[in-house]
Design a protein around this motif. Structure first.
Motif: not given
Ligand code: SAM
Lengths: 392, 172
Positions: A141, A169, A189-190, A192, A217, A236, A239-240
């Protein structure tokens, strides 16, 4: 903050394909008789299924004892009368009370089981949510902010807006935005808990008040429709395994006329000199490694279409390259070092890669680090930014 | 169920929000229970570390209390609901107009709630046949929200029912 619409009403629907009865909203009737339609649908749905019957209460925000008593009675009756079926109740940890409340049914009849849906939600969760990720996110970041602070206004962020950062995050981005753009409200919102705990600590250490950190979520947020001028979701979607679900939620909470802003990578495009080929090879492998865990780290350029499909207009996309020449070569090198540990260490091992592969895989990261610190070297990490406006 | 009751003096609690209404007004519309509990929950959850989660839990707990009062009270008099805070602990105080019968209900209920583990009673009540027991909300608060209950006399024909709750491990 909880959806206003849910206060007065609830929705019940049955999906025959999935044998799933979904209850959502707020159920606080005065009398059991008011539950009659809902109980009737529950009974007819139950009569139509075989095997496992799913009751989805992930978005049931409120439920009083009058309603619970009616539902519980009907479910227990079915569990007793139908030896052929099982009942699975799907709760969400975000709601707070529901896993415990529905769990009382299991004690009464073990054929009714409760599953907390979001405890193992997205494919790479275990890697990304464990504590080791925190320093990487901080460094990332710090490096991306140098670019994004100038990019954000081009995508519509203005001082005084209401904004939400989804999948925040450890919350650094929210802190930086709060300082630079003084939003009138900012929600982060996150999913974790450890990241959020860290985020709150950082905010309190730096004495930054007013950021609302929320555990939730991203695929099923309990935030109201249409309340933010600017909704960001950074690094983000990639990663989904179903990014469109998240995009739809981002659009939902955005005000008509407001903008949704996403950043994503195309990790195979990381580059560096000297030793370009070794670096390229490693990042191509990294992209495949993520794909094996159902994550698409090539998502960056696909984000344009993802926003378009979600019905956004006035789309804007651009990319920027974080490099060792941005002013902090050491931070760049630190970030790659952390990637090497997480990906060539943890993740590659988990996939069962052999030692020879891991060695070669690591070498590319090391060459990238060397390029970053080399007096004449150049090392880069490209990021794609896309945004679109929600129609009025 | 005597978690810390008596440990804290009333003076250490700061009043966050208070609402009063004529009993006849309150009981003219069932949805007031839901609306009030939701309003209170929103207003007092902002500075909890997870405001949305806190507000969900608080709304559920307060709603059960309000529904109980809605059903059991004397027909006239003034109903007061207040929330005060001491660190992680929130205290809900309800001033409820009572007659002999309803006063008896609240006093008996609190004796039961403070008399040891009430979870078997709560679980029986959840799955009983026929209409719900009127004390189910109080039982739920004691079991699921680890609430501590007490009763104080109030002016006129009224009692003050107090429930103390710690819904979050520690304050931020
Ligand atoms: C790669 S990190 C990016 C974090 C932040 N946006 C950054 O750029 O530093 C992905 C984030 O998505 C969050 N995450 C994963 N699944 C999630 C969900 N179902 N709802 C909310 N957050 C989620 C993870 O906990 C993680 O913090």
């Amino acid at each position: 903050m909880i959806a206003e619409k849910l206060v007065q009403t609830y929705k019940v629907s049955f999906d025959q394909n999935n044998q799933e009865l979904a209850l959502a909203g707020s159920m606080r009737p005065q009398r059991a008789a008011e539950m009659a339609d809902c109980v009737k649908l529950l009974e007819t749905s139950l009569a139509s299924i075989r095997g496992t019957f799913y009751v989805n209460v992930k978005r049931l925000v409120r439920l009083n004892n009058v309603a619970f008593h009616s539902l519980a009675g009907a479910l227990l009756k079915a569990a007793e009368e139908r030896p052929d079926i099982k009942i699975t109740i799907i709760t969400s940890s975000v709601i707070g009370w529901s896993t415990k409340k529905f769990g009382t049914l299991t004690a009464k009849n073990p054929k009714i089981v409760v599953e907390e849906y979001d405890s193992e939600f997205y494919p790479g969760q275990a890697f990304l949510e464990e504590g080791g990720f925190v320093p990487v996110l901080r460094t990332q970041t710090k490096l991306t902010w140098k670019h994004e602070r100038a990019i954000l206004p081009r995508h519509g962020l203005e001082p005084g807006m209401t904004m939400a950062d989804i999948c925040c995050g450890i919350g650094d981005f929210a802190v930086l935005v709060a300082k630079e753009f003084s939003p009138s409200r900012i929600v982060a919102l996150d999913h974790s808990k450890s990241s959020l705990a860290y985020a709150r600590q950082v905010a309190s250490e730096f004495d930054i008040g007013g950021i609302e950190y929320i555990y939730g979520d991203a695929a099923e947020m309990l935030l109201e429709d249409g309340q933010f001028d600017f909704v960001s979701c950074r690094h983000a979607l990639q990663i989904f395994n179903k990014p469109e679900m998240i995009v739809n939620e981002l659009v939902r909470i955005c005000k008509p006329g407001g903008r949704v802003y996403v950043t994503n990578e195309k990790i195979s495009q990381c580059l560096g000199e000297p030793r370009g080929p070794s670096i390229e090879w490693t990042y191509e492998q990294l992209s495949k490694l993520f794909a094996d865990f159902d994550m698409d780290l090539e998502f960056g350029p696909k984000s344009y279409q993802a926003l378009q499909r979600a019905g956004l207009e006035d789309l804007r996309i651009e990319s920027f390259m974080v490099t060792n020449r941005d002013g902090d070569a050491q931070a760049f090198a630190d970030m790659i070092m952390a990637w090497e540990e997480m990906f060539a260490g943890g993740m590659s091992e988990k996939r069962g890669d052999d030692a020879a592969f891991v060695e070669k895989f690591r070498r590319g990261f090391e060459d990238h680090i060397a390029a970053a610190l080399h007096p004449g070297g150049y090392a880069g990490w490209p990021v794609w930014v896309a945004s679109g406006r929600k129609p009025r | 169920m005597d978690l810390g009751a008596g440990q804290t003096e009333a003076g250490e609690f700061t009043l966050l929000l208070e609402f009063d209404m004529d009993m006849a007004g309150f009981t003219s519309n069932w949805s007031y229970c839901d609306r009030l509990s939701t309003y209170f929950a929103r207003m007092i959850s902002h500075n909890r570390s997870d405001s949305l989660l806190y507000s969900n839990l608080f709304s559920s707990a307060l709603n059960e209390l309000l529904e109980t009062v809605y059903r059991l009270h004397a027909p006239t008099g003034s109903f007061v609901c207040s929330v005060s805070r001491n660190g992680a602990k929130d205290r809900i105080a309800l001033t409820i107009p009572v007659d002999t019968e309803t006063e008896g209900f609240y006093r008996d209920a609190v004796v039961v709630l403070n008399g040891g583990d009430v979870s078997p009673r709560y679980h029986n009540a959840l799955f009983s046949d026929g209409p719900l027991q009127p004390n189910i909300g109080l039982l739920e608060l004691a079991v699921d929200y680890a609430a501590c209950f007490s009763i104080e006399p109030a002016d006129g024909n009224a009692i003050r029912l107090i429930a103390e709750l710690t819904l979050e491990a520690s304050a931020p």
